[in-house]
Design a protein around this motif. Sequence first.
Motif, PDB file in Angstrom:
ATOM      1  N   SER A 137      -6.622   6.245   5.635  1.00 59.89           N
ATOM      2  CA  SER A 137      -5.760   5.781   6.723  1.00 59.89           C
ATOM      3  C   SER A 137      -4.636   4.892   6.196  1.00 59.89           C
ATOM      4  CB  SER A 137      -6.581   5.028   7.768  1.00 59.89           C
ATOM      5  OG  SER A 137      -7.562   5.881   8.326  1.00 59.89           O
ATOM      6  N   GLN A 150      -5.593   3.135  12.373  1.00 54.87           N
ATOM      7  CA  GLN A 150      -6.353   1.939  12.039  1.00 54.87           C
ATOM      8  C   GLN A 150      -6.902   2.025  10.619  1.00 54.87           C
ATOM      9  OE1 GLN A 150      -9.691   1.174  14.600  1.00 54.87           O
ATOM     10  NE2 GLN A 150      -9.995  -0.856  13.713  1.00 54.87           N
ATOM     11  N   THR A 158     -12.231   5.044  10.829  1.00 51.40           N
ATOM     12  CA  THR A 158     -11.681   6.196  11.529  1.00 51.40           C
ATOM     13  C   THR A 158     -12.838   7.003  12.109  1.00 51.40           C
ATOM     14  OG1 THR A 158      -9.862   6.238   9.967  1.00 51.40           O
ATOM     15  CG2 THR A 158     -10.167   8.207  11.315  1.00 51.40           C
ATOM     16  N   ASP A 174      -5.324  12.458  10.137  1.00 55.55           N
ATOM     17  CA  ASP A 174      -6.241  11.444   9.608  1.00 55.55           C
ATOM     18  C   ASP A 174      -7.648  11.812  10.074  1.00 55.55           C
ATOM     19  OD1 ASP A 174      -7.166   9.208   8.329  1.00 55.55           O
ATOM     20  OD2 ASP A 174      -6.726   7.829   9.973  1.00 55.55           O
TER      21      ASP A 174
HETATM   22 MG   LIG Z   1      -9.671   5.861   8.072  1.00 48.65          MG
END
Ligand SMILES: [Mg+2]
Length: 288
Positions: A137, A150, A158, A174
């Motif tokens: 991320s 985030q 995540t 992501d």
């Molecule tokens: Mg992540």
Amino acid sequence: MSTQIIQWYPGHIAKAKTQLKSNLDRVDLVIEVRDARIPRSTSHPSLKKWTNNKKHLLVINRKDMICPQALKAWDQWFKSQGQRPWWCNAKTGEGIQQIKNTAIQLGNELNNRRLLRGMRHRAVRALTLGFPNVGKSALINRLVNKKVVQSSRRAGVTRSLRWVRLDQKIDLLDAPGVLPPQLEDQEAALKLAICDDIGQAAYDVELVAKRFLRIFMHEIEQSRITGITPEILQMRYGINLEDTKQSEGIWLKNAAEKHTSGDTLRMAQRLLDDFRKNLIGPISLELP
Ligand SMILES: [Mg+2]
Ligand SMILES: Nc1nc2c(ncn2[C@@H]2O[C@H](COP(=O)(O)OP(=O)(O)OP(=O)(O)O)[C@@H](O)[C@H]2O)c(=O)[nH]1
């Protein structure tokens, strides 16, 4: 290592993997992210199968957490295997521009192929794939130069898949960190636990810290270029590993007496936290 010291509960990761598989078909490019401290243990056994027919970009993140000599050794090793690793620090952004350029270039190649086949030009779909907490991320945020997803110190941040657009050219996906269904290699599992790249797992913190100290003793004996030296623990905690009759238990006990009112569990946690925050020094837990 014979005993099972790490047990992990797939939970949301199992669910994420199902989601991931259904999205894989739509992805053109896989950006594989590994942890520079443990490039071998953060290599996913299913990745080859998943990236079949797709472009693959190998990113090794956390380059600031290992020493330049170890980085060079790994870099040469990967190249000798016919792979091109892209090193970066997703926290500061170092190495990100090159990754961005390469992803765009790969995207252009794909689009040229599409045009030749009479298909329309479209944004390339890229997926970041890797173990929990390796910095997927953070990498996405750096690539788009904005905090869009985030990213934080805990593993398993995540929780669901999320598309993010980069420059109209690339759509980035992501995804939560994925672990193999079985962590049969307890040596690798131990390193994942030390680096906090394991997500929801159950392990004895004190035992993991002791194994971490054992790696120190082993590396000091071997004097390889891991960044581990007899001085680094002495410098941070005032207790020399070599003075403790080579016993990790004694080191932990002495350090606990000095720093955590004799509480060895708290000391074990502090040692691991310090390593994870890069406070002990650049340390490689694996070399080629
Ligand atoms: Mg992540
Ligand atoms: N020192 C250092 N820290 C980094 C680097 N990349 C990421 N981090 C930090 O590592 C932590 C984890 O990063 P994330 O981006 O959340 O990792 P992730 O792979 O998305 O993790 P999950 O979503 O839990 O699988 C964050 O606190 C980041 O700031 C790096 O290159 N160097």
